[in-house]
Design a protein around this motif. Structure first.
Motif, PDB file in Angstrom:
ATOM      1  N   LEU A 225       0.773  -1.280   0.263  1.00 48.04           N
ATOM      2  CA  LEU A 225       0.294   0.313   0.055  1.00 48.04           C
ATOM      3  C   LEU A 225       1.280   1.204  -0.117  1.00 48.04           C
ATOM      4  CD1 LEU A 225      -2.738  -1.335   2.711  1.00 48.04           C
ATOM      5  CD2 LEU A 225      -3.053  -0.444   0.372  1.00 48.04           C
ATOM      6  N   ASP A 226       1.707   1.042   1.162  1.00 49.00           N
ATOM      7  CA  ASP A 226       2.808   2.645   0.901  1.00 49.00           C
ATOM      8  C   ASP A 226       3.563   2.266  -0.270  1.00 49.00           C
ATOM      9  OD1 ASP A 226       3.924   4.501   2.763  1.00 49.00           O
ATOM     10  OD2 ASP A 226       5.749   3.560   2.349  1.00 49.00           O
ATOM     11  N   ALA A 227       3.600   1.689  -1.186  1.00 48.79           N
ATOM     12  CA  ALA A 227       4.611   1.768  -2.356  1.00 48.79           C
ATOM     13  C   ALA A 227       3.564   2.675  -2.816  1.00 48.79           C
ATOM     14  CB  ALA A 227       5.417   0.630  -2.954  1.00 48.79           C
ATOM     15  N   LEU A 228       2.061   2.936  -3.148  1.00 49.26           N
ATOM     16  CA  LEU A 228       1.613   3.160  -4.358  1.00 49.26           C
ATOM     17  C   LEU A 228       0.928   4.494  -3.317  1.00 49.26           C
ATOM     18  CD1 LEU A 228      -1.184   0.376  -4.992  1.00 49.26           C
ATOM     19  CD2 LEU A 228       0.531   0.995  -6.468  1.00 49.26           C
ATOM     20  N   ALA A 229       1.270   5.121  -2.160  1.00 48.82           N
ATOM     21  CA  ALA A 229       0.877   5.983  -1.499  1.00 48.82           C
ATOM     22  C   ALA A 229       1.021   7.737  -2.632  1.00 48.82           C
ATOM     23  CB  ALA A 229       0.793   5.934  -0.546  1.00 48.82           C
ATOM     24  N   GLY A 250      -1.078   8.454   1.413  1.00 55.24           N
ATOM     25  CA  GLY A 250      -1.850   7.460   1.099  1.00 55.24           C
ATOM     26  C   GLY A 250      -1.914   7.173  -0.112  1.00 55.24           C
ATOM     27  N   VAL A 251      -3.039   5.769  -0.597  1.00 54.99           N
ATOM     28  CA  VAL A 251      -3.747   5.368  -1.972  1.00 54.99           C
ATOM     29  C   VAL A 251      -5.157   5.259  -1.679  1.00 54.99           C
ATOM     30  CG1 VAL A 251      -3.588   3.266  -3.484  1.00 54.99           C
ATOM     31  CG2 VAL A 251      -2.424   3.407  -0.976  1.00 54.99           C
ATOM     32  N   ARG A 252      -5.403   6.870  -2.950  1.00 56.31           N
ATOM     33  CA  ARG A 252      -6.586   6.391  -3.661  1.00 56.31           C
ATOM     34  C   ARG A 252      -7.775   5.222  -3.581  1.00 56.31           C
ATOM     35  NH1 ARG A 252      -7.514  10.246  -8.133  1.00 56.31           N
ATOM     36  NH2 ARG A 252      -9.070   8.631  -8.736  1.00 56.31           N
ATOM     37  N   LEU A 253      -8.673   5.155  -2.929  1.00 56.39           N
ATOM     38  CA  LEU A 253      -9.347   4.064  -3.084  1.00 56.39           C
ATOM     39  C   LEU A 253      -9.646   3.085  -4.205  1.00 56.39           C
ATOM     40  CD1 LEU A 253     -10.464   1.695  -1.072  1.00 56.39           C
ATOM     41  CD2 LEU A 253     -12.362   3.630  -0.472  1.00 56.39           C
ATOM     42  N   GLU A 281     -17.819   7.651  -4.147  1.00 58.25           N
ATOM     43  CA  GLU A 281     -17.038   8.298  -3.124  1.00 58.25           C
ATOM     44  C   GLU A 281     -15.392   7.623  -3.316  1.00 58.25           C
ATOM     45  OE1 GLU A 281     -19.009   8.949   0.623  1.00 58.25           O
ATOM     46  OE2 GLU A 281     -17.470  10.087   0.988  1.00 58.25           O
ATOM     47  N   ALA A 282     -15.052   5.960  -3.694  1.00 60.29           N
ATOM     48  CA  ALA A 282     -14.187   5.487  -3.336  1.00 60.29           C
ATOM     49  C   ALA A 282     -12.988   6.828  -4.105  1.00 60.29           C
ATOM     50  CB  ALA A 282     -13.840   4.361  -4.251  1.00 60.29           C
ATOM     51  N   ARG A 283     -13.476   7.941  -4.432  1.00 60.63           N
ATOM     52  CA  ARG A 283     -11.951   9.072  -5.884  1.00 60.63           C
ATOM     53  C   ARG A 283     -11.514   9.924  -4.841  1.00 60.63           C
ATOM     54  NH1 ARG A 283     -15.129  12.187  -9.041  1.00 60.63           N
ATOM     55  NH2 ARG A 283     -16.641  10.777  -8.579  1.00 60.63           N
ATOM     56  N   ARG A 284     -12.270  10.065  -3.327  1.00 63.04           N
ATOM     57  CA  ARG A 284     -12.758  11.001  -2.690  1.00 63.04           C
ATOM     58  C   ARG A 284     -11.967   9.968  -1.596  1.00 63.04           C
ATOM     59  NH1 ARG A 284     -17.019  12.428  -5.398  1.00 63.04           N
ATOM     60  NH2 ARG A 284     -17.879  12.083  -3.757  1.00 63.04           N
ATOM     61  N   LEU A 285     -11.496   8.978  -1.637  1.00 61.10           N
ATOM     62  CA  LEU A 285     -10.929   8.708   0.268  1.00 61.10           C
ATOM     63  C   LEU A 285      -9.567   8.149  -0.153  1.00 61.10           C
ATOM     64  CD1 LEU A 285     -14.333   6.540   0.700  1.00 61.10           C
ATOM     65  CD2 LEU A 285     -13.658   8.728   1.903  1.00 61.10           C
ATOM     66  N   TRP A 286      -8.565   8.353   0.774  1.00 65.42           N
ATOM     67  CA  TRP A 286      -7.715   7.214   0.221  1.00 65.42           C
ATOM     68  C   TRP A 286      -7.542   6.364   2.244  1.00 65.42           C
ATOM     69  CZ3 TRP A 286      -8.785  12.073  -1.316  1.00 65.42           C
ATOM     70  CH2 TRP A 286      -8.349  12.815  -2.377  1.00 65.42           C
ATOM     71  N   VAL A 287      -6.630   5.666   2.049  1.00 64.91           N
ATOM     72  CA  VAL A 287      -6.014   4.097   3.084  1.00 64.91           C
ATOM     73  C   VAL A 287      -5.000   4.682   3.157  1.00 64.91           C
ATOM     74  CG1 VAL A 287      -5.337   1.505   2.744  1.00 64.91           C
ATOM     75  CG2 VAL A 287      -7.651   2.976   1.588  1.00 64.91           C
ATOM     76  N   ALA A 288      -4.677   5.422   3.543  1.00 63.85           N
ATOM     77  CA  ALA A 288      -3.209   6.556   4.444  1.00 63.85           C
ATOM     78  C   ALA A 288      -2.360   5.346   5.211  1.00 63.85           C
ATOM     79  CB  ALA A 288      -3.800   7.728   5.328  1.00 63.85           C
ATOM     80  N   THR A 289      -1.209   5.152   5.074  1.00 62.04           N
ATOM     81  CA  THR A 289       0.052   4.901   5.582  1.00 62.04           C
ATOM     82  C   THR A 289       0.946   5.603   6.475  1.00 62.04           C
ATOM     83  OG1 THR A 289       1.282   4.782   3.627  1.00 62.04           O
ATOM     84  CG2 THR A 289      -0.138   2.512   3.932  1.00 62.04           C
ATOM     85  N   ARG A 290       0.609   6.446   5.947  1.00 63.88           N
ATOM     86  CA  ARG A 290       1.706   7.955   6.839  1.00 63.88           C
ATOM     87  C   ARG A 290       0.444   9.132   7.363  1.00 63.88           C
ATOM     88  NH1 ARG A 290       7.486   6.182   6.034  1.00 63.88           N
ATOM     89  NH2 ARG A 290       7.580   4.667   4.728  1.00 63.88           N
ATOM     90  N   VAL A 291       1.340   9.491   8.233  1.00 63.78           N
ATOM     91  CA  VAL A 291       0.694  10.839   8.597  1.00 63.78           C
ATOM     92  C   VAL A 291       2.617  11.674   8.773  1.00 63.78           C
ATOM     93  CG1 VAL A 291       0.118  10.811  10.873  1.00 63.78           C
ATOM     94  CG2 VAL A 291      -0.770  12.578   9.453  1.00 63.78           C
ATOM     95  N   GLY A 292       2.413  12.966   8.242  1.00 62.25           N
ATOM     96  CA  GLY A 292       3.521  13.310   8.537  1.00 62.25           C
ATOM     97  C   GLY A 292       5.005  12.798   7.871  1.00 62.25           C
ATOM     98  N   ALA A 304      -3.536   1.552   9.091  1.00 63.56           N
ATOM     99  CA  ALA A 304      -3.715   2.206   8.316  1.00 63.56           C
ATOM    100  C   ALA A 304      -4.748   2.556   8.772  1.00 63.56           C
ATOM    101  CB  ALA A 304      -3.507   1.226   7.273  1.00 63.56           C
ATOM    102  N   ARG A 305      -5.234   3.424   8.017  1.00 63.08           N
ATOM    103  CA  ARG A 305      -6.291   4.059   8.280  1.00 63.08           C
ATOM    104  C   ARG A 305      -7.773   5.054   7.256  1.00 63.08           C
ATOM    105  NH1 ARG A 305      -6.039   9.138  11.900  1.00 63.08           N
ATOM    106  NH2 ARG A 305      -8.347   8.987  12.171  1.00 63.08           N
ATOM    107  N   LEU A 306      -8.456   5.709   7.474  1.00 57.41           N
ATOM    108  CA  LEU A 306      -9.654   6.629   6.302  1.00 57.41           C
ATOM    109  C   LEU A 306      -8.938   7.722   5.840  1.00 57.41           C
ATOM    110  CD1 LEU A 306     -10.660   4.845   3.794  1.00 57.41           C
ATOM    111  CD2 LEU A 306     -12.679   5.900   4.939  1.00 57.41           C
ATOM    112  N   VAL A 307      -8.828   8.460   4.735  1.00 57.13           N
ATOM    113  CA  VAL A 307      -8.436   9.619   4.802  1.00 57.13           C
ATOM    114  C   VAL A 307      -9.806  10.303   4.274  1.00 57.13           C
ATOM    115  CG1 VAL A 307      -7.590  11.588   4.411  1.00 57.13           C
ATOM    116  CG2 VAL A 307      -6.072  10.125   6.004  1.00 57.13           C
ATOM    117  N   ALA A 308     -10.908  10.827   5.463  1.00 52.90           N
ATOM    118  CA  ALA A 308     -12.124  11.064   3.615  1.00 52.90           C
ATOM    119  C   ALA A 308     -12.563  12.744   4.173  1.00 52.90           C
ATOM    120  CB  ALA A 308     -13.113  10.447   4.770  1.00 52.90           C
ATOM    121  N   PRO A 309     -11.114  13.115   3.597  1.00 45.62           N
ATOM    122  CA  PRO A 309     -10.973  15.568   3.204  1.00 45.62           C
ATOM    123  C   PRO A 309     -13.119  15.206   3.163  1.00 45.62           C
ATOM    124  CG  PRO A 309     -10.070  13.721   1.833  1.00 45.62           C
ATOM    125  CD  PRO A 309     -10.393  12.528   2.165  1.00 45.62           C
TER     126      PRO A 309
END
Ligand code: HEM
Ligand SMILES: Nc1nc2c(c(=O)[nH]1)N[C@H]1C(S)=C(S)[C@@H](COP(=O)(O)O)O[C@H]1N2
Ligand SMILES: [Mo]
Length: 339
Positions: A225-229, A250-253, A281-292, A304-309
């Protein structure tokens, strides 16, 4: 004859009660909307909410006259009525504390106490209504009462303008709140932003080596996942009354999905917590592997967590386990998670 009745105290009392009932209903409805909306529309819910809240403050002096008359002839339910008034006033006080900037009380936030006490008021208000039904009569729909309603709304609006002006002029903490009313915390500092759960969830221990995210007919490792992010800046805005803007990786869902046949995407946490989203909505959601740039802290959803702007914090599911296409439409879930 009718006119005399119109000006009697009983009539004024009924009017005040109906006004309070309307203002409280409006405060509840707009408060719930303010909790549900994560985009700029929230501003309108929050603004009407403040006007409705201050309308209650304006009606309170009249109400106390009505109540004093009621207390003279004590009936069943009098103590419930007093309790209702007290609870609403306490809720109001916490709402105002939050807005001015005294919002973090350590053990809980002023917003949590504001909403918690408002929820306590619901059964009391229902009890009050059952005990003393206030029926709307055709004769209530007069031009005069219409103008009175307008005056209370305008008065509420004037108090909002005055208090917001004061908060800005004194440059109180509340002057910098977001359109949702939330206060900023630890933006672009992953060690400084709060760890919080919706209600009673616990931080799970996850062994990343054996952890996999099941989505799109595959089981993805953290490194895959991290490699695609990619990097995205997004604001997590918790209904507890704070927000934090961070740089997520993150990777776009939609890039993890193979097909899109289904009514919704069910996003599930290892803890059992989860939310449903429309497939589009998958285009606007990310599977996040990192922050900062660094791995997520365990409290923030490691691995990993969801990022849902544009959605409030409770949609940002942490400790992802699986994301499944489902036939259940996204609207068929509690608007706020029950656990
Ligand atoms: C008895 C019912 C309620 C009353 C009388 C009430 C009243 C108020 C008042 C007077 C404020 C301060 C507004 C300002 O100073 O600008 C406020 C803020 C707020 N309330 Fe309520 N409220 C009620 C229920 C709720 C509920 C049920 C929710 C959410 C589920 C809610 C969410 C909020 C939010 C998000 C704010 C912050 C707005 C801001 O910072 O501008 N309220 N409320
Ligand atoms: N699994 C799970 N995910 C969750 C929650 C939860 O209780 N359980 N709480 C949500 C809420 S209410 C918010 S505001 C954010 C908080 O994220 P943070 O702890 O990283 O700040 O996570 C969301 N994701
Ligand atoms: Mo939250």
């Amino acid at each position: 004859m009718r006119r005399d009745y119109h000006y009697s105290g009983a009539m004024a009392g009924r009017r005040t009660n109906l006004g309070l009932l309307a203002a409280m209903t409006a405060a509840f409805a707009t408060g719930v909307a303010a909790y549900a909306l994560g985009t700029g529309w929230n501003r309108w819910a929050t603004l009407t909410h403040a006007i409705a809240g201050f309308a209650i403050v304006l009606l309170a002096p009249w109400k106390s006259v009505v109540a004093r008359r009621g207390l003279r002839r004590r009936r069943a339910g009098t103590s419930t009525s007093i309790l209702l008034m007290a609870v609403v006033l306490i809720s109001l006080a916490f709402g105002i504390m939050h807005s001015w900037g005294v919002w973090n009380l350590g053990f809980l936030t002023a917003m949590q106490l504001h909403v918690g006490t408002a929820l306590v008021a619901i059964p009391l208000a229902i009890w009050h209504l059952v005990a003393r039904p206030q029926k709307l009569h055709r004769s209530d729909l007069t031009r005069r009462n219409f103008l009175r309603t307008g005056a209370v709304v305008a008065g509420g609006g004037a108090i909002v303008i005055a208090t917001e002006g004061t908060i800005k002029a004194l440059d109180l903490l509340g002057a910098r709140r977001r359109f949702t009313g939330s206060h900023e915390r630890g933006s672009f500092d992953p060690d400084a932003f709060p760890v919080t759960q919706w209600l009673n969830d616990r931080v799970p221990e996850v062994e990343v080596g054996s952890w996999r995210l099941r989505v799109g007919g595959r089981a993805w490792s953290w490194a895959e996942l991290d490699a695609l992010a990619e990097e995205i800046d997004a604001t997590l805005d918790c209904t507890g009354g704070w927000y934090s803007r961070q740089r997520w990786t993150g990777v776009r869902l939609d890039r993890l999905l193979r097909d899109r046949e289904g009514a919704s995407l069910a996003v599930s946490s290892l803890t059992g917590y989860g939310r449903r989203f429309a497939v589009a909505e998958a285009r606007r959601l990310w599977v996040a592997t990192r922050v900062g740039g660094g791995e997520l802290a365990s409290g923030h959803g490691y691995p990993a967590r969801l990022v849902a702007p544009g959605r409030r914090g409770f949609w940002w599911v942490k400790w992802l386990d699986r994301i499944e296409l489902s036939d259940v439409p996204a609207w068929r879930q509690w608007p706020f998670p029950p656990t």
